[in-house]
Motif scaffolding. Structure first.
Motif, short mmCIF file in Angstrom:
data_model
loop_
_atom_site.label_atom_id
_atom_site.label_comp_id
_atom_site.label_asym_id
_atom_site.label_seq_id
_atom_site.Cartn_x
_atom_site.Cartn_y
_atom_site.Cartn_z
N ARG A 1 0.83 -1.20 0.00
CA ARG A 1 0.00 0.00 0.00
C ARG A 1 0.87 1.25 0.00
O ARG A 1 0.60 2.22 -0.72
CB ARG A 1 -0.91 -0.01 1.22
CG ARG A 1 -1.75 1.26 1.37
CD ARG A 1 -2.55 1.21 2.66
NE ARG A 1 -3.38 2.40 2.83
CZ ARG A 1 -2.95 3.54 3.37
NH1 ARG A 1 -1.70 3.63 3.78
NH2 ARG A 1 -3.76 4.57 3.49
N GLY B 1 1.03 3.94 -3.02
CA GLY B 1 0.73 5.33 -2.73
C GLY B 1 1.88 6.25 -3.13
O GLY B 1 1.66 7.34 -3.66
N VAL C 1 1.43 8.14 4.28
CA VAL C 1 1.01 7.26 3.19
C VAL C 1 2.22 6.56 2.60
O VAL C 1 2.19 5.36 2.31
CB VAL C 1 0.26 8.06 2.10
CG1 VAL C 1 0.04 7.19 0.85
CG2 VAL C 1 -1.07 8.53 2.63
N ASN D 1 -6.81 6.31 -0.80
CA ASN D 1 -7.10 5.63 0.46
C ASN D 1 -8.48 4.97 0.43
O ASN D 1 -8.66 3.85 0.93
CB ASN D 1 -7.02 6.60 1.63
CG ASN D 1 -5.59 6.95 1.99
OD1 ASN D 1 -4.69 6.14 1.82
ND2 ASN D 1 -5.37 8.16 2.48
N ASN D 2 -9.45 5.65 -0.17
CA ASN D 2 -10.78 5.06 -0.28
C ASN D 2 -10.77 3.85 -1.19
O ASN D 2 -11.39 2.82 -0.88
CB ASN D 2 -11.76 6.10 -0.84
CG ASN D 2 -13.17 5.56 -0.92
OD1 ASN D 2 -13.81 5.29 0.07
ND2 ASN D 2 -13.66 5.38 -2.15
N TYR E 1 -8.21 1.88 -1.80
CA TYR E 1 -7.52 0.80 -1.11
C TYR E 1 -8.40 0.21 -0.02
O TYR E 1 -8.47 -1.01 0.15
CB TYR E 1 -6.22 1.33 -0.51
CG TYR E 1 -5.30 0.24 0.00
CD1 TYR E 1 -4.40 -0.38 -0.85
CD2 TYR E 1 -5.35 -0.17 1.33
CE1 TYR E 1 -3.56 -1.39 -0.39
CE2 TYR E 1 -4.53 -1.18 1.80
CZ TYR E 1 -3.63 -1.78 0.94
OH TYR E 1 -2.82 -2.77 1.40
N PHE E 2 -9.10 1.09 0.72
CA PHE E 2 -9.99 0.61 1.78
C PHE E 2 -11.10 -0.26 1.22
O PHE E 2 -11.40 -1.33 1.76
CB PHE E 2 -10.58 1.80 2.53
CG PHE E 2 -11.64 1.42 3.53
CD1 PHE E 2 -11.30 0.91 4.77
CD2 PHE E 2 -13.00 1.56 3.23
CE1 PHE E 2 -12.28 0.55 5.69
CE2 PHE E 2 -13.97 1.20 4.13
CZ PHE E 2 -13.61 0.69 5.37
#
Length: 377
Positions: free
Chosen positions: A31, A35, A129, A193-194, A196-197
């Motif tokens: 991640r 990023g 990140v 981030n969204n 990946y989440f």
């Protein structure tokens, strides 16, 4: 269609660059690397037009800062290559120090009014990140450096007046442009981030579903196990009249001894498939233990239940008879019928007793009976 096909190689190439150095990493580190690559490429694309804007602000005095800005853009491209070569810490530190130095230099050259201090506000978010959680100290240190540079910018007098003479319109345009840069960086970080989440949440849901299925399913035969059949058994008891059938392979030990345990496993798997096909939608099949299977038949009379299991017995004898298999495979079965509110434990005991009776009376047969006295669980 042709245009779409033509873009696909570029899209694949872009994805390869974005995922440089990710293969073989744990999810947390991957991640961070993904990023970082996205930040480096996005920032390089956003800051490249600034090279021209700075160069034309007041040449030749602004040619040097334009070249240093170009150097920062090239440095971010180098950082992607560092990630590709798995120099992750060097890439992340370099990728964050470059903008701190360059935007600090531009803020001194054009004053804080030009807004070049604003991108430094994103360094803290970017640091956490680009670095995985176990390297939080490095991320915190870089954040502290960026914060100190910002504080000095707004407190020191030498950042109040431009060192080069640029127009007020250029300063206003630079300020607006830097606001847009900050908004873009924050938005892209939030989007990443969204994404990946959501991806990890979807993967966790899939793993949870797989674990739920595995907990209720027998791995060898792919039918329900005791835990899996439990809800169907309870529903049958609550729904009223029902029947339970216990089926056991005849002389299964002889099959294992003659053909081996591997072949025995194949036999069990095939028997389960044949049993499921024979029962169909009329009931639910589970592996009860060893070579024994349980069939739950809700809303079914004794005669109907015996008929269903007799169909399964004949299907088994036909498919795995002596002519079709090295060792004939047959089943014996005990069927227990229960009226409304009859307890499942007593019904299971009766089915087991009838199964034992079927074994004792010659095997390869189905015997059934009804629970004489109803009982509650």
């Amino acid at each position: 269609m042709t245009g779409t096909l033509g873009r696909r190689p570029w899209r694949r190439a872009f994805n390869i660059i974005l995922n440089s150095g990710v293969s073989g990493l744990d999810p947390v580190r991957s991640r961070s690397v993904m990023g970082a690559n996205r930040f480096f490429l996005m920032s390089a694309a956003v800051c490249l037009p600034w090279v021209v804007a700075i160069a034309v602000a007041h040449p030749p005095a602004t040619l040097v800062p334009a070249l240093t800005h170009l150097a920062m853009v090239c440095g971010w491209i180098v950082c992607v290559d560092l990630n590709r070569r798995r120099h992750y810490i060097a890439a992340s530190i370099t990728g964050l120090v470059l903008p701190i130095v360059q935007f600090g230099y531009l803020s001194w050259l054009f004053s804080t009014e030009a807004g070049f201090s604003l991108p430094l506000l994103t360094v803290g978010a970017l640091a956490f990140v680009l670095f995985p959680p176990r390297q939080w100290r490095v991320a915190a240190a870089i954040t502290a450096v960026a914060a100190l540079v910002l504080v000095r910018m707004y407190l020191a007098a030498d950042f109040e007046v431009p060192e080069v003479a640029v127009s007020d319109n250029w300063l206003t345009g630079a300020s607006v442009g830097n606001v847009l840069v900050v908004v873009m960086i924050v938005s892209v970080l939030a989007l990443f981030n969204n994404h990946y989440f959501v991806r990890e949440r979807r993967r966790n849901d899939e793993l949870l579903a797989e674990a739920h299925v595995a907990a209720r399913t027998d791995a060898l035969t792919e039918v329900y196990n005791r835990r899996g059949i439990g809800p169907f058994l309870s529903d049958a008891v609550r729904s009223g009249e029902y029947a339970l059938a216990l089926l056991d392979l005849d002389r299964f030990k002889r099959i294992n001894d003659r053909l081996g345990h591997g072949a025995g496993d194949v036999v069990l798997s095939n028997v389960a498939r044949t049993l499921v096909d024979a029962v169909g939608s009329r009931g639910t099949v589970a592996r009860w233990g060893g070579e024994e299977f349980l069939v739950v038949l809700p809303h079914m009379s004794l005669g109907a239940a015996v008929g269903v299991i007799e169909d399964a017995r004949r299907a088994m004898a036909d498919e795995y008879g002596a002519d079709a298999f090295l060792e004939p495979v047959t089943i014996s079965a005990g069927v227990a019928h229960a009226g409304r509110h009859a307890g499942k434990e007593e019904t299971l005991r009766l089915a087991d007793a009838k199964l034992y009776e079927a074994k004792e009376s010659g095997r390869n047969r189905v015997l059934g009976a009804s629970v004489a006295v109803t009982a509650r669980d």
